[in-house]
Design an enzyme around this catalytic site. Structure first.
Site, PDB file in Angstrom:
ATOM      1  N   GLY A  35       0.878  -1.234  -0.019  1.00 50.96           N
ATOM      2  CA  GLY A  35      -0.019  -0.208   0.030  1.00 50.96           C
ATOM      3  C   GLY A  35       0.812   1.021   0.044  1.00 50.96           C
ATOM      4  O   GLY A  35       0.376   2.214  -0.012  1.00 50.96           O
ATOM      5  N   ASP A  36       2.297   1.041  -0.184  1.00 50.51           N
ATOM      6  CA  ASP A  36       2.946   2.358   0.016  1.00 50.51           C
ATOM      7  C   ASP A  36       4.126   2.165  -0.780  1.00 50.51           C
ATOM      8  O   ASP A  36       5.224   2.418  -0.232  1.00 50.51           O
ATOM      9  CB  ASP A  36       3.412   2.614   1.595  1.00 50.51           C
ATOM     10  N   ILE A  37       4.147   1.820  -2.064  1.00 51.97           N
ATOM     11  CA  ILE A  37       5.413   1.726  -3.002  1.00 51.97           C
ATOM     12  C   ILE A  37       5.450   3.456  -3.426  1.00 51.97           C
ATOM     13  O   ILE A  37       4.554   4.034  -3.709  1.00 51.97           O
ATOM     14  CB  ILE A  37       4.711   1.127  -4.292  1.00 51.97           C
TER      15      ILE A  37
END
Length: 151
Positions: free
Chosen positions: A140-142
């Site tokens: 969820g946080d690339i």
């Protein structure tokens, strides 16, 4: 047994005894987390801890536990290894992870890597995303700051 599983067992024993992490350095903070480097018996580790006195501390602790349990299941050369979830005397609850000597992607690109180097890094990133999706995990946080490029 490979070297990493032996290390994991040794860390489990060491982190549950009086042996303490030393040489804490706060690397950076986010709204929810404090990221440190620390040493145990001369080896560096990363500690991902929670912000102290955060208004949603219970939720953040639950998310930290969830992240640890996801990370401990992953075996990929391009994903950081999580060794333990511990309550450290200085950091509080934190994930103890392997230290990666790398440079964030957003900094690495400023050194003008060749097209071949950029392609290799992109291929590695895509292989990690494919691996995660094969495990039914969506990152969820690339973002460039969360991708370390090692020389």
């Amino acid at each position: 047994m490979n070297e990493d599983s032996g290390l994991s067992e040794n860390l489990s024993v060491l982190l549950n005894t009086s042996t303490q992490l030393t040489h804490y350095t706060l690397l950076y903070e986010t709204e929810r987390h404090r990221i440190y480097s620390a040493q145990l018996n001369g080896r560096r580790f990363i500690l991902k801890g929670l912000q102290k006195n955060h208004p949603q501390a219970d939720l953040l602790f639950h998310l930290l536990q969830r992240e640890f349990h996801l990370l401990e299941q992953l075996e990929n050369p391009y994903i950081v290894r999580a060794w333990q979830l511990v309550q450290d005397s200085q950091v509080g609850w934190c994930i103890v992870m392997e230290y990666i000597d790398g440079e964030p992607l957003n900094t690495w690109v400023t050194h003008h890597p060749s097209r071949e180097e950029r392609k290799q890094v992109l291929d590695e990133i895509l292989s990690v995303v494919q691996y995660l999706h094969s495990k039914q995990i969506i990152h969820g946080d690339i973002k460039p700051q969360n991708i370390l490029v090692c020389s």
